[in-house]
Design a protein around this motif. Structure first.
Motif, PDB file in Angstrom:
ATOM      1  N   LYS A  60       0.833  -1.208   0.000  1.00  0.00           N
ATOM      2  CA  LYS A  60       0.000   0.000   0.000  1.00  0.00           C
ATOM      3  C   LYS A  60       0.870   1.261   0.000  1.00  0.00           C
ATOM      4  CE  LYS A  60      -2.952   2.408   3.351  1.00  0.00           C
ATOM      5  NZ  LYS A  60      -3.669   2.308   4.628  1.00  0.00           N
ATOM      6  N   ARG A  64       1.274   4.015  -3.070  1.00  0.00           N
ATOM      7  CA  ARG A  64       1.070   5.447  -2.817  1.00  0.00           C
ATOM      8  C   ARG A  64       2.278   6.253  -3.315  1.00  0.00           C
ATOM      9  NH1 ARG A  64      -1.862   8.529   0.933  1.00  0.00           N
ATOM     10  NH2 ARG A  64      -3.443   6.955   0.462  1.00  0.00           N
ATOM     11  N   ASP A  68       2.156   9.281  -6.004  1.00  0.00           N
ATOM     12  CA  ASP A  68       2.192  10.573  -5.314  1.00  0.00           C
ATOM     13  C   ASP A  68       3.653  10.952  -5.042  1.00  0.00           C
ATOM     14  OD1 ASP A  68       2.187  12.619  -3.440  1.00  0.00           O
ATOM     15  OD2 ASP A  68       0.521  11.799  -2.269  1.00  0.00           O
ATOM     16  N   PHE A  71       4.550  12.120  -1.548  1.00  0.00           N
ATOM     17  CA  PHE A  71       4.603  11.044  -0.558  1.00  0.00           C
ATOM     18  C   PHE A  71       5.885  10.230  -0.739  1.00  0.00           C
ATOM     19  CE2 PHE A  71       3.907   6.726   0.964  1.00  0.00           C
ATOM     20  CZ  PHE A  71       3.531   6.983   2.278  1.00  0.00           C
ATOM     21  N   ILE A  86      -0.127   7.297   6.771  1.00  0.00           N
ATOM     22  CA  ILE A  86      -1.165   6.449   6.164  1.00  0.00           C
ATOM     23  C   ILE A  86      -1.516   5.267   7.096  1.00  0.00           C
ATOM     24  CG2 ILE A  86      -0.718   7.126   3.781  1.00  0.00           C
ATOM     25  CD1 ILE A  86       0.910   4.544   3.431  1.00  0.00           C
ATOM     26  N   GLU A 185      -4.261   3.000  -7.202  1.00  0.00           N
ATOM     27  CA  GLU A 185      -3.365   2.541  -6.132  1.00  0.00           C
ATOM     28  C   GLU A 185      -3.628   1.089  -5.776  1.00  0.00           C
ATOM     29  OE1 GLU A 185      -3.299   6.565  -3.709  1.00  0.00           O
ATOM     30  OE2 GLU A 185      -2.512   4.921  -2.500  1.00  0.00           O
TER      31      GLU A 185
END
Ligand code: CO
Length: 207
Positions: A60, A64, A68, A71, A86, A185
């Protein structure tokens, strides 16, 4: 992977799953009998490790980072804080460092001393991660180990091996596979495996 030879610290050989299960059951009975731990606490811990922590959380965070850029920078600068953002974190993940795989550099993670591993993003380590064969060969012959996982990073790619410890636990940000432009995602996360988060393979490339 298999391993030969006794464990350097305990002097014992790796045991069969049945034998380990029997020993764990015996220890659990003693702890409960002596009132050292409640059986529902053990059930709770088992359920956390089986159902909540695991490579799906590393996947995950990776997905991300792929979608992104901000991020991703955060993750590479301070993995522990980025993961906390997160809702990923906890014991054995207090100081995590993420290593980015690129065209030129491929990173591999090991703990040569024991089996330090970033639990919040990967769950518990597989047995082979703890065996002396992996711990020494990952350093001496990382390309040979990767070959056993069916992976070849390519001769022109530099391979770096990182030794985790109780203080610092490494994991790898694999390269985003080609042909995944516009993927969600969730779709991307499905391409991220445990082995790719350890740098033993790449993420899965879609057909
Ligand atoms: Co260790």
């Amino acid at each position: 992977m298999t391993t030969q030879g006794p464990h350097p610290v305990s002097g014992t050989f790796p045991r069969s799953d049945e034998e380990i299960a029997a020993r764990v059951k015996a220890m659990e009975s003693i702890l409960v009998e002596k009132d050292l731990i409640a059986s529902d606490a053990i059930d709770y811990m088992s359920s956390v490790f089986e159902n909540e922590l695991g490579p799906h959380l590393g996947a995950k965070a990776t997905a991300r980072a792929w979608v992104d850029p901000e991020f991703k920078l955060f993750l590479l600068a301070d993995a522990t804080a980025a993961c906390r953002e997160i809702d990923i974190g906890g014991i054995q993940g207090e100081e995590m460092i993420v290593l980015e795989n690129t065209e030129d550099v491929h990173n591999v993670v090991v703990c040569t001393l024991c089996s330090c591993y970033p639990w919040p993003v990967l769950g518990l380590p597989p047995n082979w991660y703890k065996y002396p064969a992996y711990r020494s060969r990952a350093v001496r012959d990382p390309r040979g180990v990767m070959a056993e996982f069916g992976f070849d990073p390519g001769d022109d790619v530099e391979v770096k091996v990182w030794d985790s410890s109780a203080e610092l636990r490494y994991w790898v940000l694999p390269r985003r596979p080609e042909g995944t432009e516009g993927w969600s995602e969730e779709e991307l996360a499905a391409l991220v495996t445990r082995d790719s988060l350890l740098g033993l393979t790449d993420a899965i490339t879609p057909e």
